[in-house]
Design a protein around this motif. Structure first.
Motif, PDB file in Angstrom:
ATOM      1  N   ASN A 221       2.570  -1.247   6.650  1.00  0.00           N
ATOM      2  CA  ASN A 221       2.039  -2.523   6.149  1.00  0.00           C
ATOM      3  C   ASN A 221       3.068  -3.081   4.978  1.00  0.00           C
ATOM      4  O   ASN A 221       3.649  -2.363   4.233  1.00  0.00           O
ATOM      5  CB  ASN A 221       0.848  -2.557   5.955  1.00  0.00           C
ATOM      6  CG  ASN A 221      -0.123  -2.077   6.653  1.00  0.00           C
ATOM      7  OD1 ASN A 221      -0.657  -2.800   7.548  1.00  0.00           O
ATOM      8  ND2 ASN A 221      -0.869  -1.043   6.375  1.00  0.00           N
ATOM      9  N   LYS A 243       0.030 -10.065   3.402  1.00  0.00           N
ATOM     10  CA  LYS A 243       0.111  -8.799   4.077  1.00  0.00           C
ATOM     11  C   LYS A 243       0.462  -8.832   5.597  1.00  0.00           C
ATOM     12  O   LYS A 243      -0.391  -9.401   6.304  1.00  0.00           O
ATOM     13  CB  LYS A 243      -1.216  -7.839   3.795  1.00  0.00           C
ATOM     14  CG  LYS A 243      -1.070  -6.394   4.181  1.00  0.00           C
ATOM     15  CD  LYS A 243      -2.233  -5.838   3.883  1.00  0.00           C
ATOM     16  CE  LYS A 243      -2.362  -4.284   4.473  1.00  0.00           C
ATOM     17  NZ  LYS A 243      -3.731  -3.377   4.062  1.00  0.00           N
ATOM     18  N   LYS A 245       0.947  -6.671   9.016  1.00  0.00           N
ATOM     19  CA  LYS A 245       0.569  -5.263   9.578  1.00  0.00           C
ATOM     20  C   LYS A 245       1.786  -4.730  10.121  1.00  0.00           C
ATOM     21  O   LYS A 245       2.938  -5.299  10.260  1.00  0.00           O
ATOM     22  CB  LYS A 245      -0.741  -5.431  10.702  1.00  0.00           C
ATOM     23  CG  LYS A 245      -1.724  -6.220  10.375  1.00  0.00           C
ATOM     24  CD  LYS A 245      -2.640  -6.211  11.532  1.00  0.00           C
ATOM     25  CE  LYS A 245      -4.054  -6.957  11.248  1.00  0.00           C
ATOM     26  NZ  LYS A 245      -4.986  -7.301  12.225  1.00  0.00           N
ATOM     27  N   THR A 249       2.166  -8.961  12.479  1.00  0.00           N
ATOM     28  CA  THR A 249       1.163 -10.284  12.435  1.00  0.00           C
ATOM     29  C   THR A 249       0.494 -10.106  10.990  1.00  0.00           C
ATOM     30  O   THR A 249       0.375  -8.864  10.322  1.00  0.00           O
ATOM     31  CB  THR A 249      -0.055  -9.799  13.460  1.00  0.00           C
ATOM     32  OG1 THR A 249      -0.690  -8.513  13.211  1.00  0.00           O
ATOM     33  CG2 THR A 249       0.754  -9.704  14.729  1.00  0.00           C
ATOM     34  N   ASP A 251      -2.376  -9.959   8.185  1.00  0.00           N
ATOM     35  CA  ASP A 251      -3.583  -9.258   7.984  1.00  0.00           C
ATOM     36  C   ASP A 251      -4.624 -10.308   7.317  1.00  0.00           C
ATOM     37  O   ASP A 251      -4.435 -10.631   6.093  1.00  0.00           O
ATOM     38  CB  ASP A 251      -3.340  -8.202   7.108  1.00  0.00           C
ATOM     39  CG  ASP A 251      -4.756  -7.316   6.944  1.00  0.00           C
ATOM     40  OD1 ASP A 251      -5.945  -7.699   7.147  1.00  0.00           O
ATOM     41  OD2 ASP A 251      -4.619  -5.946   6.625  1.00  0.00           O
ATOM     42  N   THR A 252      -5.302 -10.854   8.137  1.00  0.00           N
ATOM     43  CA  THR A 252      -6.160 -12.121   7.770  1.00  0.00           C
ATOM     44  C   THR A 252      -7.360 -11.588   6.813  1.00  0.00           C
ATOM     45  O   THR A 252      -8.047 -12.391   6.336  1.00  0.00           O
ATOM     46  CB  THR A 252      -6.741 -12.788   8.989  1.00  0.00           C
ATOM     47  OG1 THR A 252      -7.630 -11.903   9.824  1.00  0.00           O
ATOM     48  CG2 THR A 252      -5.522 -13.433   9.684  1.00  0.00           C
ATOM     49  N   ASN A 253      -7.468 -10.262   6.743  1.00  0.00           N
ATOM     50  CA  ASN A 253      -8.674  -9.812   5.889  1.00  0.00           C
ATOM     51  C   ASN A 253      -8.226  -9.348   4.247  1.00  0.00           C
ATOM     52  O   ASN A 253      -9.022  -9.151   3.691  1.00  0.00           O
ATOM     53  CB  ASN A 253      -9.221  -8.687   6.684  1.00  0.00           C
ATOM     54  CG  ASN A 253      -9.960  -8.859   7.859  1.00  0.00           C
ATOM     55  OD1 ASN A 253     -10.692  -9.884   7.968  1.00  0.00           O
ATOM     56  ND2 ASN A 253      -9.834  -8.068   8.711  1.00  0.00           N
ATOM     57  N   PHE A 254      -6.824  -9.601   4.217  1.00  0.00           N
ATOM     58  CA  PHE A 254      -6.059  -9.137   3.022  1.00  0.00           C
ATOM     59  C   PHE A 254      -6.050 -10.381   2.037  1.00  0.00           C
ATOM     60  O   PHE A 254      -5.691 -11.533   2.515  1.00  0.00           O
ATOM     61  CB  PHE A 254      -4.880  -8.406   3.120  1.00  0.00           C
ATOM     62  CG  PHE A 254      -4.080  -8.005   1.857  1.00  0.00           C
ATOM     63  CD1 PHE A 254      -4.408  -6.703   1.304  1.00  0.00           C
ATOM     64  CD2 PHE A 254      -3.276  -8.936   1.314  1.00  0.00           C
ATOM     65  CE1 PHE A 254      -3.760  -6.401   0.229  1.00  0.00           C
ATOM     66  CE2 PHE A 254      -2.545  -8.660   0.231  1.00  0.00           C
ATOM     67  CZ  PHE A 254      -2.927  -7.398  -0.244  1.00  0.00           C
ATOM     68  N   ASP A 318      -6.179  -2.672   0.193  1.00  0.00           N
ATOM     69  CA  ASP A 318      -6.812  -3.481   1.009  1.00  0.00           C
ATOM     70  C   ASP A 318      -6.987  -4.808   0.074  1.00  0.00           C
ATOM     71  O   ASP A 318      -7.862  -5.566   0.384  1.00  0.00           O
ATOM     72  CB  ASP A 318      -8.479  -2.989   1.204  1.00  0.00           C
ATOM     73  CG  ASP A 318      -9.047  -2.580   0.013  1.00  0.00           C
ATOM     74  OD1 ASP A 318      -8.432  -2.716  -1.251  1.00  0.00           O
ATOM     75  OD2 ASP A 318     -10.100  -1.920   0.333  1.00  0.00           O
TER      76      ASP A 318
END
Length: 753
Positions: A221, A243, A245, A249, A251-254, A318
């Motif tokens: 990452n 961030k 991956k 692509t 990382d929409t959760n970061f 995260d």
């Protein structure tokens, strides 16, 4: 040697106070600022990198990008000699990396750098839009042949996964042209060529403004930092750090979970302009709670409402908040910080003064080594109110650990020392920052191969050598088997051993006082010889000159250096006198070897104390029964000063006067022969001296005490070294006798006679 001993103990006093200053910086919560590094070009510095390869001869070397106009280069700073270079407290510029002089490219802005495991140094040329490489020892930089270079934007930050000319090595480049385009690109090395495998294009699409730096974690990452507060331009999807991956692509959760206190005042008003500079990824195998994390340095500037209050914050991979330091002007809400970090008390944030970085754009460039030391460009502390005092430095911040894994020792070996005592040694796997951090060792002993449930002894300072001194050389019983375990806050490790059976043996030491010279220490007695005394060669030179002029033959003895005579090998045996330059951070094993020399070899010792309050693991006169307390006959000492508001020559208790005790005065008289009645004066204006308490023992004699030039002692004087009025706490010179002759002579400061 009677003549030599007589010369040493009866010559007129020669006072040679060594003035080596150790600068101490305050500890802030869990973080401390122990070192400030100054070097040519630090005021125009940009990126900084550190060699993290512990197997490399360049381990701990710093590489700093000097942005000085017409002299731009990467300066190489070597740490002082130490077995763990990341624990260094001073650095020396030893070389530099630059374009070949024939090219005349001395004004190209070398803005950042990175070091790979093979020691190769990778350098970003912002001006020429190129990546350069150089050797760790310095020399010419060469251009990396990347097809097309960077056509969209200027490169700013670089991160490399792999090694130079190694297949599948990936090169991550953050790019941002001032006032212009930005991009994030990734290249891969295969078949002798570099190929672009990813290009983001307009980074604003993904909420990233002006990407300056990049870091990559162990899983592939990547983290890209914006040099923006998200207000110019205003982006609804703005990211401080983006961030990607491993497949590149988003990382929409970061998202970085930054506490409100860093973005606004404690009362919730006035948004702060928080601007990232450097993002780094760290694998910390010593940290059981968080073995890997990212750290981000921020510029916290926003007009006059907030002075340039920078900070460094740590996050899990995260994005969840861990802790941080900086931002002295305000602090986050403790409840929120506790919730975000998963900790309750104390809040995981350490406020401290951490002002503008010295470079022209004020960005706090940063790197982190593998022993959780942070190296950040900032201003000297304390800053002061005068702008002329804003001295640029590379500050070293250290982060301790709450938990350190207890790793079992290996290579346990048993043997006998030169006096016949049983000794053990083992390989240590828990060193951290050059000192032991909460690590001790339990010693187990038995007459059979069944390991006992209860330890026989504990090595409290975590040294990896030990003697069975309580058993001694005349003990009965045994032979014995031995085991060793490591102990930390997390528990006790598995045991190494057993070794044995082994018992005391016949001594092989030379006859007591049989050698024709005295022994003189060369370096300080520090924990495992990790850190040498600064300016030790100067101290040695002064003392050796003193002895040479008096025709006293002497031999250099190191503390633990196996290349020469050393205390740990019991090489003091046979010398009639040992002159220890200073006591400081002495390990338990070294102290035991000195005590054995006095006990079994008829040894005598002349020494002194030097302040160790600013150092880690202070081990000398900080409490009762300190190391060598039995040898010196001293129970306790204390470092003190005199702050009375009178002239310095009156207020300083820096005169050592012989005792007036009629029973002891004859013993002190030879030391003060020819000295004025005012006493022996330390030649330094600072009103400091070391006070000690002699043991209540008929064999321990106080030969001299401290006073000012008028004979006023320090005890009971307001603002003095001893305001409590402890009459006994005033000794400046103490001798311990055995069978009517002196065994030790100790002085309260670095006095040499």
């Amino acid at each position: 040697m009677k003549r030599a001993g007589s010369i040493l103990l009866s010559a007129g006093i020669v006072i040679l106070l060594m003035c080596f200053t150790v600068t101490s910086y305050a500890a802030f919560g869990g973080y401390s600022r122990p070192v400030e590094i100054k070097y040519t070009g630090v005021d125009q510095d940009r990126g900084v990198a550190v060699n993290k390869n512990p197997d490399s001869p360049y381990y701990g070397y710093l590489y700093v990008c000097d942005g000085t106009a017409n002299n731009r280069c990467v300066r190489i700073l070597a740490p002082t000699v130490s077995k763990d270079y990341t624990a260094a407290t001073s650095y020396t510029e030893v070389a530099k990396l630059a374009y070949p002089a024939t090219l005349g490219l001395t004004n190209n802005l070398l803005i950042s750098c990175f070091v790979t495991p093979d020691d190769k140094v990778w350098v970003v040329d912002y001006s020429a839009k190129e990546i350069l490489t150089g050797d760790p020892a310095g020399g010419d930089l060469t251009v990396l042949p990347i097809p097309g270079n960077f056509t969209m934007a200027n490169p700013r930050g670089v991160y490399v996964v792999g090694n130079y000319n190694q297949e599948d090595t990936k090169l991550y480049v953050a790019e941002a042209t001032a006032g212009g385009a930005s991009d994030c690109e990734i290249f891969q090395y295969n078949g002798g060529n570099w190929t672009r495998i990813f290009e983001m294009g307009d980074t604003k699409v993904n909420g990233l403004v002006s990407p300056y730096t990049v870091a990559v974690d162990k899983d592939g990452n990547s983290y890209w930092a914006s040099v923006s507060a998200g207000n110019n331009p205003v982006l609804p999807n703005f990211k401080y750090v983006l961030k990607l991956k491993p497949d590149f692509t988003v990382d929409t959760n970061f998202a970085l979970q930054i506490p409100d206190g860093f973005l606004k005042k404690a009362d919730g008003t006035v948004a702060n302009s928080l601007i990232p500079t450097q993002v780094v990824y760290v694998q910390d195998n010593y940290d059981l709670d968080t073995p890997d994390y990212i750290a981000v340095s921020f510029n916290g500037s926003n007009s006059s409402a907030f002075p340039h209050n920078n900070c460094v914050l740590r996050f899990k991979t995260d994005g969840s908040y861990l802790d941080g330091f900086g931002m002295q002007g305000w602090a986050p809400n403790p409840t929120q910080v506790a919730t975000m970090s998963g900790k309750t008390t104390p809040p995981s944030y350490n406020p401290l003064e951490f002002w503008d970085a010295p470079s022209g754009n004020k960005n706090p460039w940063m790197t982190v080594d593998d022993k959780h030391n942070f190296y950040v460009l900032t201003i000297h502390e304390p800053r002061g109110s005068d702008s002329k005092l804003f001295v640029p430095v590379l500050a070293k911040f250290s982060r301790p650990l709450d938990k350190l894994a207890a790793v079992a020792p290996t290579d346990l070996v048993a043997g006998n020392d030169i006096y016949g005592q049983v000794k053990l040694s083992w390989t240590d796997h828990t060193w951290l920052k050059g000192v032991k951090t909460g690590v001790t060792y339990n010693i187990y002993r038995s007459t059979d191969t069944t390991m006992p449930a209860t330890p026989y002894k504990t090595v409290l300072d975590g040294y990896n050598k030990w003697k069975d001194a309580d058993q001694g050389v005349d003990a009965t019983g045994g032979p014995f088997y031995y085991w060793v375990t490591a102990v930390t806050k997390t528990g006790e490790s598995a045991a190494a051993g057993p070794v044995g059976p082994i018992a005391p043996s016949a001594p092989t030491a030379p006859a007591a006082r049989s050698k024709d010279s005295i022994a003189v220490s060369y370096s300080e007695y520090s924990d495992t010889d990790k850190i040498e005394v600064g300016n030790i060669s100067s101290y040695w030179g002064m003392l050796s000159s003193f002895l040479t002029k008096r025709n006293v033959k002497f031999t250099k003895v190191f503390d633990a250096d196996p290349s020469g005579l050393n205390v740990e090998n019991d090489d003091l045996a046979g010398y009639p006198l040992f002159w220890l330059l200073c006591n400081r951070e002495m390990s338990s094993y070294e102290a035991q070897c000195i005590a054995d020399y006095v006990k079994y070899s008829g040894g005598r010792i002349v020494s002194c104390y030097w302040n160790t309050e600013t150092t880690i693991n202070r081990t000398f006169l900080t409490g009762n029964n300190f190391r060598l307390a039995d040898v010196y006959g001293i129970d306790r000492g204390g470092w003190g000063s005199d702050s009375r508001s009178i002239a310095w020559n009156l207020r300083t208790f820096r005169y050592m006067r012989p005792t007036t005790d009629p029973a002891v005065a004859p013993l002190a008289a030879p030391l003060f022969d020819g000295i004025p009645t005012a006493g022996a004066m330390q030649p330094q204006l600072a009103p400091i001296a070391e006070l000690a308490v002699a043991r209540d023992d008929p064999n321990v004699k106080v030969l001299a005490t401290w006073c000012d030039m008028n004979g006023i002692p320090p005890y009971g004087v307001p603002g003095s070294m001893n305001p409590s009025g402890n009459v006994n706490w005033n000794a400046a010179a103490i001798a311990r006798y055995s069978n009517g002759e002196p065994v030790s002579l100790w002085f309260g400061l670095m006095w040499w006679w």
